[in-house]
Design a protein around this motif. Structure first.
Motif, short mmCIF file in Angstrom:
data_model
loop_
_atom_site.label_atom_id
_atom_site.label_comp_id
_atom_site.label_asym_id
_atom_site.label_seq_id
_atom_site.Cartn_x
_atom_site.Cartn_y
_atom_site.Cartn_z
N SER A 93 6.67 12.34 -5.76
CA SER A 93 6.53 11.06 -6.45
C SER A 93 7.89 10.42 -6.72
N LYS A 94 8.93 11.22 -6.95
CA LYS A 94 10.25 10.67 -7.26
C LYS A 94 10.77 9.80 -6.12
N THR A 95 10.41 10.15 -4.88
CA THR A 95 10.85 9.35 -3.73
C THR A 95 10.20 7.98 -3.75
N PHE A 96 8.89 7.96 -4.01
CA PHE A 96 8.18 6.68 -4.10
C PHE A 96 8.70 5.85 -5.28
N LEU A 97 8.97 6.50 -6.40
CA LEU A 97 9.44 5.78 -7.59
C LEU A 97 10.79 5.12 -7.34
N LYS A 98 11.66 5.79 -6.60
CA LYS A 98 12.96 5.20 -6.27
C LYS A 98 12.78 3.95 -5.41
N VAL A 99 11.83 4.01 -4.47
CA VAL A 99 11.57 2.85 -3.62
C VAL A 99 10.98 1.71 -4.45
N ASN B 272 14.51 10.03 2.78
CA ASN B 272 15.49 9.25 2.04
C ASN B 272 14.90 7.93 1.56
N SER B 273 14.86 7.72 0.25
CA SER B 273 14.29 6.50 -0.32
C SER B 273 15.08 5.25 0.10
N ASP B 274 16.39 5.38 0.27
CA ASP B 274 17.20 4.24 0.71
C ASP B 274 16.78 3.78 2.11
N LYS B 275 16.49 4.74 2.98
CA LYS B 275 16.06 4.40 4.34
C LYS B 275 14.69 3.71 4.32
N ILE B 276 13.81 4.17 3.44
CA ILE B 276 12.49 3.52 3.32
C ILE B 276 12.66 2.07 2.89
N LEU C 130 0.86 -1.18 0.00
CA LEU C 130 0.00 0.00 0.00
C LEU C 130 0.89 1.23 0.00
N LEU C 131 0.65 2.14 -0.95
CA LEU C 131 1.36 3.42 -0.97
C LEU C 131 0.35 4.53 -0.64
N GLY C 132 0.45 5.05 0.55
CA GLY C 132 -0.42 6.15 0.97
C GLY C 132 0.22 7.46 0.56
N ILE C 133 -0.09 7.90 -0.66
CA ILE C 133 0.63 9.01 -1.28
C ILE C 133 -0.06 10.36 -1.09
N GLY C 134 -1.20 10.35 -0.41
CA GLY C 134 -1.91 11.61 -0.17
C GLY C 134 -1.37 12.33 1.05
N GLY C 135 -2.18 13.21 1.59
CA GLY C 135 -1.78 13.98 2.76
C GLY C 135 -2.68 15.18 2.93
N SER C 136 -2.89 15.58 4.19
CA SER C 136 -3.84 16.66 4.47
C SER C 136 -3.32 18.04 4.10
N GLY C 137 -2.05 18.13 3.74
CA GLY C 137 -1.48 19.42 3.33
C GLY C 137 -0.28 19.22 2.44
N PRO C 138 0.09 20.24 1.67
CA PRO C 138 1.19 20.09 0.71
C PRO C 138 2.53 19.77 1.35
N THR C 139 2.77 20.19 2.59
CA THR C 139 4.06 19.92 3.23
C THR C 139 4.18 18.47 3.71
N LYS C 140 3.08 17.74 3.67
CA LYS C 140 3.09 16.34 4.12
C LYS C 140 3.18 15.35 2.96
N ARG C 141 3.09 15.86 1.73
CA ARG C 141 3.05 14.97 0.56
C ARG C 141 4.46 14.78 0.02
#
Length: 320
Positions: free
Chosen positions: A184-190, A307-311, A170-181
């Protein structure tokens, strides 16, 4: 016996966080507990199968627009609405005198509440733990738990062709505000790293906000399109069995991080701009904070330093 719990915060996460306390009350008195919550909590959508919850009553109150339970008239309307249920006890998870007086006016004999007038800088869970310890003599260390009908889980398994031999994420890619989102490049690296590890399926969970939809489109139109399932056209009730079928979740500070962890899914929480407690209150949560930070809070503004590596490393450690 009929018991009411009042939780007046706005969000899904706020309601999920308080579930261990509600469950403890239910277990102590051997009855399900009714909730008074705001409609924005969406509690009716994710708690309908949870056996320690009774009725969901909506608190129609907002600081920005005039609603049914606002003001002096709203005070008496809410007391009248609650009185119809004939509650014997109420647990008030805030320090407001308003709800104390409303409960008395509604004829509730036993009232258990945070200390009055101590709202400022109040910790999200410590006062709740304190009143459950004080009045019920119970130490709360449990994770929030959302229950779901197993038949629905099995039906979603078939409907979405979920293969248990694959890694379902599950990728929860939303967020209640712009600073929490998180970008996409971070998710794509993962996703790229995971594909070298095991065959994957990605379930993309977000809302309809334009910025959220942009991130969704960037992920869905990537080379992983055939491996992605979008969930943005489903309501929360419809997403729950799908989430339950996932092996792991990677989520921004969004409702999906709270829902997935409460469904028992190991959830990596990407904490860019929210107090860390919201991504670490459950043992099913594994927070990742921005590089260079020791903790995270409002105005950390760290979405570009996740950091995508840490994820990836955290996910591998979880599933192994």
């Amino acid at each position: 016996m009929k018991i009411l719990a009042i939780q007046s915060k706005m969000g899904i996460g706020d309601t999920v966080i308080f579930l261990p306390f509600i469950k403890a009350i239910s277990k102590k008195f051997h009855v399900p507990v009714s909730l008074l919550v705001k409609q924005s909590s969406r509690a009716n959508e994710f708690l309908s199968y949870t056996n320690y919850i009774d009725e969901i009553i909506h608190l129609e109150r907002d600081n920005k627009i005039n609603q049914k339970h606002d003001g002096l008239k709203g005070f008496f309307r809410l007391a009248s609405d609650i009185k119809k249920y004939n509650f014997n006890k109420v647990f008030i998870f805030n320090s407001s005198l308003r709800y104390n007086l409303i409960s008395r006016l509604a004829g509730i004999k036993e009232i258990f509440q945070y200390p009055l007038f101590e709202k400022q800088n109040q910790h999200i869970t410590k006062p709740a733990k304190a009143i459950i310890k004080k009045y019920l003599d119970i130490e709360i260390n449990d994770n929030p738990e959302i229950q779901i009908d197993n038949d629905l889980v099995q039906k979603s398994l078939l409907k979405y062709n979920i293969n248990n031999d694959e890694l379902n994420v599950l990728l929860g890619i939303g967020g209640s505000g712009p600073t929490k989102r998180i970008p996409s490049k971070t998710f794509l690296k993962v996703m790229e790293k995971l594909e070298t590890f095991k065959k994957c399926r990605f379930f993309l969970a977000t809302g309809k906000n334009d910025d959220e939809q942009k991130i969704l489109t960037e992920l869905y139109n990537s080379k992983f399109k055939e491996k992605c399932v979008t969930l943005d056209n489903l309501n929360i009730r419809e997403t729950l069995p799908i989430i339950k079928n996932c092996n792991v979740a990677i989520c921004n500070d969004t409702s999906f991080s709270h829902l997935s962890s409460a469904l028992g899914v190991k959830t990596i929480t990407l904490m860019a701009d929210t107090p860390l407690i919201y991504g670490s209150y459950s043992t099913n949560m594994y927070p990742i904070i921005p590089d260079g930070e020791k903790t995270v809070s409002h105005n950390t503004l760290g979405k570009d330093k996740i950091n995508s590596d840490k994820i990836y490393e955290k996910l591998i450690s979880i599933i192994n």
